[in-house]
Design an enzyme around this catalytic site. Structure first.
Site, PDB file in Angstrom:
ATOM      1  N   HIS A 200      -7.328  -4.441  10.333  1.00  0.00           N
ATOM      2  CA  HIS A 200      -7.087  -4.181   8.908  1.00  0.00           C
ATOM      3  C   HIS A 200      -5.798  -4.855   8.444  1.00  0.00           C
ATOM      4  O   HIS A 200      -4.861  -5.040   9.233  1.00  0.00           O
ATOM      5  CB  HIS A 200      -7.116  -2.677   8.574  1.00  0.00           C
ATOM      6  CG  HIS A 200      -5.942  -1.867   8.987  1.00  0.00           C
ATOM      7  ND1 HIS A 200      -6.020  -0.804   9.870  1.00  0.00           N
ATOM      8  CD2 HIS A 200      -4.640  -1.905   8.605  1.00  0.00           C
ATOM      9  CE1 HIS A 200      -4.834  -0.246  10.013  1.00  0.00           C
ATOM     10  NE2 HIS A 200      -3.972  -0.895   9.266  1.00  0.00           N
TER      11      HIS A 200
ATOM     12  N   ASP B 243       0.814  -1.218   0.000  1.00  0.00           N
ATOM     13  CA  ASP B 243       0.000   0.000   0.000  1.00  0.00           C
ATOM     14  C   ASP B 243       0.847   1.267   0.000  1.00  0.00           C
ATOM     15  O   ASP B 243       2.071   1.220   0.149  1.00  0.00           O
ATOM     16  CB  ASP B 243      -0.973  -0.011   1.192  1.00  0.00           C
ATOM     17  CG  ASP B 243      -0.295  -0.384   2.507  1.00  0.00           C
ATOM     18  OD1 ASP B 243       0.945  -0.357   2.572  1.00  0.00           O
ATOM     19  OD2 ASP B 243      -1.008  -0.705   3.465  1.00  0.00           O
TER      20      ASP B 243
ATOM     21  N   GLU C  38      -9.712  -1.508   5.343  1.00  0.00           N
ATOM     22  CA  GLU C  38     -10.360  -1.175   6.609  1.00  0.00           C
ATOM     23  C   GLU C  38     -11.623  -2.012   6.797  1.00  0.00           C
ATOM     24  O   GLU C  38     -12.180  -2.532   5.823  1.00  0.00           O
ATOM     25  CB  GLU C  38     -10.744   0.316   6.595  1.00  0.00           C
ATOM     26  CG  GLU C  38      -9.560   1.268   6.503  1.00  0.00           C
ATOM     27  CD  GLU C  38      -8.830   1.450   7.835  1.00  0.00           C
ATOM     28  OE1 GLU C  38      -8.860   0.536   8.689  1.00  0.00           O
ATOM     29  OE2 GLU C  38      -8.211   2.507   8.018  1.00  0.00           O
TER      30      GLU C  38
ATOM     31  N   ASN D 286      -7.472  -2.604  14.499  1.00  0.00           N
ATOM     32  CA  ASN D 286      -8.888  -2.840  14.152  1.00  0.00           C
ATOM     33  C   ASN D 286      -9.047  -4.017  13.189  1.00  0.00           C
ATOM     34  O   ASN D 286     -10.108  -4.216  12.613  1.00  0.00           O
ATOM     35  CB  ASN D 286      -9.511  -1.572  13.538  1.00  0.00           C
ATOM     36  CG  ASN D 286      -8.862  -1.168  12.221  1.00  0.00           C
ATOM     37  OD1 ASN D 286      -7.916  -1.825  11.761  1.00  0.00           O
ATOM     38  ND2 ASN D 286      -9.345  -0.102  11.606  1.00  0.00           N
TER      39      ASN D 286
END
Ligand code: GLP
Length: 242
Positions: free
Chosen positions: A137, A67, A142, A135
């Site tokens: 990801h 990314d 996400e 979280n």
């Protein structure tokens, strides 16, 4: 999924380097998927050490990073391109043009399409390294209502912006968007190695390994892959049942 619990971050990094070293020895022109963040930094240091000791050769290796922030210039010290050059690429003998990071500075749709095409032309990813967000990801996928298949541009969650603010002078400077491989892109890698360190990852790790497969915890998609190794230190593995 194979979970290997290590006593600390140092052991996680050594073992991760062992797995990459084995992949490069087995196939000197292998295609590696690489990650940013703090988790793989110890692994990169160890790989550099082994390269400097003459034990590793990256001259035929190709890499694809997961990314990049969007939009961002590659010369921006906050870009993942800059980070990868700084912590890894400039220290090893990977040829220029073999070390791919998504372009955060070109028209989004073109970047996404071109990245998928480059991975395909390289023959696909042999071994994909991943970290995990608190979280759940992976890369910048996400939590959402559906799994994103291919490389795409995302809006970052507030929690991710907060977590990554430590790399910036001010939280307001953290880019709000990113270009990321999709879950489908990641699952196509032949082998996956996920690195997790610290108590902040314990809840996400439990959901990934023991919870249901759900796009609300994107890493849970890895349960559908036949060859996933998780290297976790004791703190990150502390909430696992087995
Ligand atoms: C970022 C990256 C992810 C990384 C995650 C965890 O959001 N895009 O690829 O896995 O953070 O980072 P860290 O290893 O620093 O905890």
């Amino acid at each position: 999924m194979q979970v290997i619990v290590c006593k600390d971050y140092e052991e996680v990094s050594q073992r991760a380097a062992d797995i990459l070293e084995a992949a490069i020895r087995e196939k000197p022109d292998c295609v590696l998927g690489l990650a940013t963040g703090s988790s793989p930094v110890g692994m990169y240091k160890e790989l550099i050490r082994r390269y400097e000791a003459g034990k590793l050769d990256f001259s035929q290796v190709q890499t694809f990073n997961l990314d990049e922030y969007y939009p961002i210039e590659p010369t921006d010290p906050q870009s993942y391109r800059y980070f990868m050059n700084d912590v890894f690429f400039r220290h090893i003998n990977i040829p220029q043009g073999h070390d791919h990071v998504p372009h955060g500075y070109e028209e989004a749709e073109t970047v996404c399409r071109a990245y998928e095409e480059m991975i395909r032309k390289a023959g696909g990813i042999d071994l994909q390294v991943l970290g995990i967000g608190g979280n759940g990801h992976i890369a910048f996928n996400e939590p959402a209502d559906t799994f994103a298949e291919r490389t795409h541009v995302v809006d970052l969650e507030e929690s991710t912006i907060r977590a990554n603010a430590r790399f910036f002078a001010d939280e307001a400077d953290v880019p709000r968007r990113a270009v990321t491989m999709g879950i489908g892109t990641i699952l196509q890698a032949r082998k996956i190695l996920l690195i997790a360190s610290g108590a902040g990852k314990a809840e996400a790790l439990r959901g990934m390994v023991e919870g249901p497969v759900t796009p609300h915890l994107p890493a849970s998609a890895l349960q559908q892959h036949p060859d996933v190794t998780i290297l976790a230190d004791e703190a990150a593995a502390s909430l696992l049942q087995n």
